[in-house]
Design an enzyme around this catalytic site. Sequence first.
Site, PDB file in Angstrom:
ATOM      1  N   GLU A  90      44.673  42.455  44.993  1.00 61.75           N
ATOM      2  CA  GLU A  90      43.575  41.655  45.549  1.00 61.75           C
ATOM      3  C   GLU A  90      44.230  40.395  46.087  1.00 61.75           C
ATOM      4  OE1 GLU A  90      41.769  38.904  46.290  1.00 61.75           O
ATOM      5  OE2 GLU A  90      40.726  38.587  44.389  1.00 61.75           O
ATOM      6  N   ASP A 121      32.683  37.681  40.481  1.00 63.26           N
ATOM      7  CA  ASP A 121      32.342  38.098  41.842  1.00 63.26           C
ATOM      8  C   ASP A 121      32.172  39.619  41.818  1.00 63.26           C
ATOM      9  OD1 ASP A 121      32.225  38.842  44.505  1.00 63.26           O
ATOM     10  OD2 ASP A 121      33.792  37.452  45.153  1.00 63.26           O
ATOM     11  N   HIS A 179      33.051  35.033  46.401  1.00 68.82           N
ATOM     12  CA  HIS A 179      33.704  33.744  46.157  1.00 68.82           C
ATOM     13  C   HIS A 179      34.508  33.287  47.379  1.00 68.82           C
ATOM     14  CE1 HIS A 179      37.257  36.250  45.314  1.00 68.82           C
ATOM     15  NE2 HIS A 179      37.984  35.143  45.442  1.00 68.82           N
ATOM     16  N   GLU A 228      46.797  31.603  52.210  1.00 67.63           N
ATOM     17  CA  GLU A 228      47.692  31.746  51.059  1.00 67.63           C
ATOM     18  C   GLU A 228      48.834  32.728  51.319  1.00 67.63           C
ATOM     19  OE1 GLU A 228      45.257  32.717  47.680  1.00 67.63           O
ATOM     20  OE2 GLU A 228      44.812  30.603  47.279  1.00 67.63           O
TER      21      GLU A 228
END
Length: 486
Positions: free
Chosen positions: A284, A191, A434, A293
Amino acid sequence: MAAYTGTRGCDDVPELSDSDEEQWQSMEEGSEHITVPCLLCDRLQYIFMSAYPYKSSAESLLLTSNGPLPWDSDEYLKPALADDPLLQIDVEELSEATAVTLSPAADDQVSLLLQRATQAEDRAQRAEEALARAMDDLHKFKLLAQGLVLNADTSRGPSRSGAIAELREDEDEAYFSSYGHYSIHEEMLKDKVRTESYRDFMYRNMDIFKDKVVLDVGCGTGILSMFAAKAGARKVIAVDQSEIIYQAMDIVRSNKLEDTITLIKGRIEEIDLPVEKVDIIISEWMGYFLLFESMLNTVLYARDRYLAEDGLVYPDRCNISLAAVGDTEKHSDRIAFWDAVYGFKMTCMKKAVIPEPVVEMLKHETVISEPAVIKTIDCGSVTVSELEFTENFSLKIKASTFCTAIVGYFDIFFDKSCGNKVMFSTAPDCTKTHWKQTVFLLESPIPVKTGEELPGQITVHKNRKDPRALLITLDIAGRKQTYSLQ
């Protein structure tokens, strides 16, 4: 040996003498009698076998049609070799099966040998299985040794508070296991929007990193740690709980950065770093719809415990935006499809399908409103509780059509203290990432007109049963629907 079949007229075929008959009968005893009829009359034909090769042309044979045949002489019954071994072979004797009878002692010996061979084969198979287990244990020991060597300065700390921090290792295993698969790291590294934005931010702002201590939370393959080291960081501490950390160790050594980068396997909430404070935290951590998440919770924990008073967190600012979507064809394909499936009603499936957001690359031409920023997050000051929120919004419509869905996406900024600011967006009209976009389908399309405002409210909170999942409730023009992003 030559073989000839009588060719004279049938009346000229000589009769066998008594002695000849006795000889043929003795040869034929015990064997099946085979007769060969003559092709020209009803008499039987015989075949004369000669061991002496006779060479003659067809013309010479024709000349002897009224005289004796060349092979009538006994001369041609003599073998070319006096003791020809071939003529001494008893074919019938060779064809008989020779029965071998073993004595009882020999039979027992054969059985013993077969038993020993079977036992040896079993032992060999068990040895191969034991060797495979030993190789697997050796690999695990190697991984353990790597961890012990590189984590020598760390120890497990006490249990931390917070929904994510309180998850036991076995409860959170599925999340970290997913990042142990190489394909997900390949996807993230490829990406370019994501990876090159982090690289450009660090390489274009080396003054921020020069001689600093940097913490990389959720380091993965270690790419951000290596960017930081190349940007001038004095020390980089990279932390990850997933099995990919062992590959990161090899990667760091392969690039001769082991003196700058220290890798630690574990959850940041459960380990103690080899330093009291760090100057910069990079990570990240973004998931679908930014907050999926809940990895930002982990970054905030690291910030509150390890970041120096004047330290920096990157990325430092994030936005979540919403926009209206008008795509009746896709809505029909995903929702109206269940009204009639091969002649059967499956309308009840809508209740199951609609609550599942769709993560996909949306065609930018299907967006029918101006975007509205519903949440801005300052990573240097936001609290965990502020990551659950309710916000009102209004979408200005750009086309008269039907609103069939709401799309969510986010923007990332590297701004604070940066002389060269860097940002990227996951919006539908930007280069694909992504993360793609998160689409919330409406059960029934809403008619809209150009220039009008479509009012709405969004509530985002964690799923109490799964703190890494999100529950998102949208109220669009009085129509409420809850979606589960998991």
